[in-house]
Design an enzyme around this catalytic site. Sequence first.
Site, mmCIF file in Angstrom:
data_model
loop_
_atom_site.group_PDB
_atom_site.id
_atom_site.type_symbol
_atom_site.label_atom_id
_atom_site.label_comp_id
_atom_site.label_asym_id
_atom_site.label_seq_id
_atom_site.Cartn_x
_atom_site.Cartn_y
_atom_site.Cartn_z
ATOM 1 N N HIS A 12 -38.565 71.184 -4.790
ATOM 2 C CA HIS A 12 -38.059 72.266 -3.917
ATOM 3 C C HIS A 12 -39.069 72.453 -2.789
ATOM 4 O O HIS A 12 -40.071 73.144 -2.947
ATOM 5 C CB HIS A 12 -37.893 73.566 -4.718
ATOM 6 C CG HIS A 12 -37.251 74.662 -3.935
ATOM 7 N ND1 HIS A 12 -36.167 75.381 -4.406
ATOM 8 C CD2 HIS A 12 -37.529 75.192 -2.702
ATOM 9 C CE1 HIS A 12 -35.815 76.291 -3.510
ATOM 10 N NE2 HIS A 12 -36.640 76.206 -2.457
ATOM 11 N N HIS A 14 -39.677 73.077 1.545
ATOM 12 C CA HIS A 14 -39.207 73.353 2.909
ATOM 13 C C HIS A 14 -40.111 72.611 3.886
ATOM 14 O O HIS A 14 -41.319 72.859 3.925
ATOM 15 C CB HIS A 14 -39.251 74.858 3.201
ATOM 16 C CG HIS A 14 -38.324 75.654 2.338
ATOM 17 N ND1 HIS A 14 -37.024 75.925 2.684
ATOM 18 C CD2 HIS A 14 -38.512 76.203 1.117
ATOM 19 C CE1 HIS A 14 -36.443 76.622 1.714
ATOM 20 N NE2 HIS A 14 -37.323 76.808 0.752
ATOM 21 N N LYS A 95 -27.433 72.487 -2.188
ATOM 22 C CA LYS A 95 -28.118 73.770 -2.402
ATOM 23 C C LYS A 95 -27.197 74.925 -2.032
ATOM 24 O O LYS A 95 -26.714 75.004 -0.902
ATOM 25 C CB LYS A 95 -29.380 73.812 -1.537
ATOM 26 C CG LYS A 95 -30.126 75.139 -1.537
ATOM 27 C CD LYS A 95 -30.911 75.367 -2.822
ATOM 28 C CE LYS A 95 -31.535 76.754 -2.878
ATOM 29 N NZ LYS A 95 -32.743 76.877 -2.065
ATOM 30 N N HIS A 134 -30.012 79.260 -5.294
ATOM 31 C CA HIS A 134 -30.929 80.389 -5.097
ATOM 32 C C HIS A 134 -30.266 81.578 -5.796
ATOM 33 O O HIS A 134 -29.348 82.181 -5.256
ATOM 34 C CB HIS A 134 -31.133 80.674 -3.601
ATOM 35 C CG HIS A 134 -32.090 81.793 -3.346
ATOM 36 N ND1 HIS A 134 -33.268 81.641 -2.653
ATOM 37 C CD2 HIS A 134 -32.063 83.101 -3.735
ATOM 38 C CE1 HIS A 134 -33.914 82.797 -2.614
ATOM 39 N NE2 HIS A 134 -33.187 83.701 -3.258
ATOM 40 N N HIS A 168 -36.535 78.117 -8.374
ATOM 41 C CA HIS A 168 -37.689 79.038 -8.342
ATOM 42 C C HIS A 168 -37.500 80.280 -9.205
ATOM 43 O O HIS A 168 -37.521 81.402 -8.714
ATOM 44 C CB HIS A 168 -38.065 79.430 -6.905
ATOM 45 C CG HIS A 168 -36.924 79.773 -5.996
ATOM 46 N ND1 HIS A 168 -35.956 80.682 -6.323
ATOM 47 C CD2 HIS A 168 -36.599 79.305 -4.762
ATOM 48 C CE1 HIS A 168 -35.089 80.763 -5.328
ATOM 49 N NE2 HIS A 168 -35.450 79.937 -4.372
ATOM 50 N N ASP A 240 -41.392 75.394 -3.619
ATOM 51 C CA ASP A 240 -40.824 76.346 -2.657
ATOM 52 C C ASP A 240 -41.833 76.642 -1.560
ATOM 53 O O ASP A 240 -41.866 77.747 -1.013
ATOM 54 C CB ASP A 240 -40.334 77.635 -3.325
ATOM 55 C CG ASP A 240 -39.359 78.400 -2.437
ATOM 56 O OD1 ASP A 240 -38.854 77.815 -1.455
ATOM 57 O OD2 ASP A 240 -39.105 79.593 -2.715
HETATM 58 O O1 DOR Z 1 -39.609 82.908 0.234
HETATM 59 C C1 DOR Z 1 -38.726 82.152 0.558
HETATM 60 N N1 DOR Z 1 -38.799 81.423 1.700
HETATM 61 N N2 DOR Z 1 -37.638 82.032 -0.210
HETATM 62 C C2 DOR Z 1 -36.565 81.315 0.157
HETATM 63 O O2 DOR Z 1 -35.607 81.280 -0.576
HETATM 64 C C3 DOR Z 1 -36.540 80.645 1.465
HETATM 65 C C4 DOR Z 1 -37.885 80.382 1.962
HETATM 66 C C5 DOR Z 1 -37.895 79.995 3.430
HETATM 67 O O3 DOR Z 1 -37.088 79.150 3.814
HETATM 68 O O4 DOR Z 1 -38.710 80.526 4.159
HETATM 69 ZN ZN ZN Z 2 -36.816 77.672 -1.050
#
Ligand code: DOR
Ligand code: ZN
Length: 337
Positions: A12, A14, A95, A134, A168, A240
């Site tokens: 997971h 980003h 997702k 999520h 998460h 995450d």
């Molecule tokens: O804290 C988070 N940041 N939770 C999420 O689900 C998305 C993520 C983000 O993309 O910044």
């Molecule tokens: Zn995330």
Amino acid sequence: MSLTLLNPLDMHLHLRDGEMLANIAKESAHTFCGALIMPNLVPPVSTKEEVIAYKQRIIAAIGDETFTPYMTLFFKPSYDKAFLTSIKDEITAIKLYPAGITTNSEGGVSGFDVEELRPALEAMSELGIPLCVHGETNGFVMDREAEFVNIYEKLAHAFPKLVIIMEHITTKESVAALDRFENLYATITVHHLLITLDDVAGGMLRPHLFCKPIAKRPEDKDALLDAVLSGHPKVMFGSDSAPHPKHAKESCGCAAGVFTAPLALQILAELFDKENAALEHLQAFISGNAQRIYKLNPPAKTVRLKKQSFHVPSDYKGVVPMYAGEEIAYTIEEVNS
Ligand code: DOR
Ligand code: ZN
């Protein structure tokens, strides 16, 4: 003391796009042989062309690192079997975000009517495409995830062959749900193994620990730790890691997300060492379980860590990491691929 981890996977992650992607991709990928890439760009990644183009931008940003970006698509109830068949080979999972629940999720799902979701989820089940979720309602912030367990159960029951990953997880209720349904799995972050709401807001507010779902109570953290340290076969590491520019975190409307990817393995090594937990459980958590659950065959990468103090940088190109400016007990000695 040193320890060696094989083929670490982050299920997971980003990576963002544009300048942020260029700034953080290499550091986020360096100690991992692959990661499941989140689709919550603006606009979200929701067509085959967008998946392919985003993957190419990631590969370009990562340069010579050995790293497979396992791509995801942003779930929409309108996806039909013909579309999913055409995109199946380009993605590893889809997702699902509840509408408006977190960063860039406005186009997500509202209502969770099983019949409305049935065509897309049945097609995913038949095609063997896992569903990552999520799992938060729009209720009171501390109860959102526990309330969502009902929805997980409804989905797991209605689509028994669909692989459903509770992303998460932060609560003891989610840990317990894992054992009630064969087709429910979970990812757990490194920060939710270490912090509770007290660390975020119990003293001075710490924006770099603010994320969605928010860190919960000590007993929730203990349930997550128990699952991970005892080698639960249905939990996978998913950082995450969610970079935001420093000004977006240190602001009166603080963006949600903790940036951990470059430090995650070092912090996990320290945690397992401190808890005297079996290293084979760490290996399963950071790679083996994900390979089995997602049927992955990642490229080889070996990461050697050493018990030697590491000073965490105050920022990575304008993104402040967890433990910025502090010492952690493990450092990366060598990465081989
Ligand atoms: O804290 C988070 N940041 N939770 C999420 O689900 C998305 C993520 C983000 O993309 O910044
Ligand atoms: Zn995330």
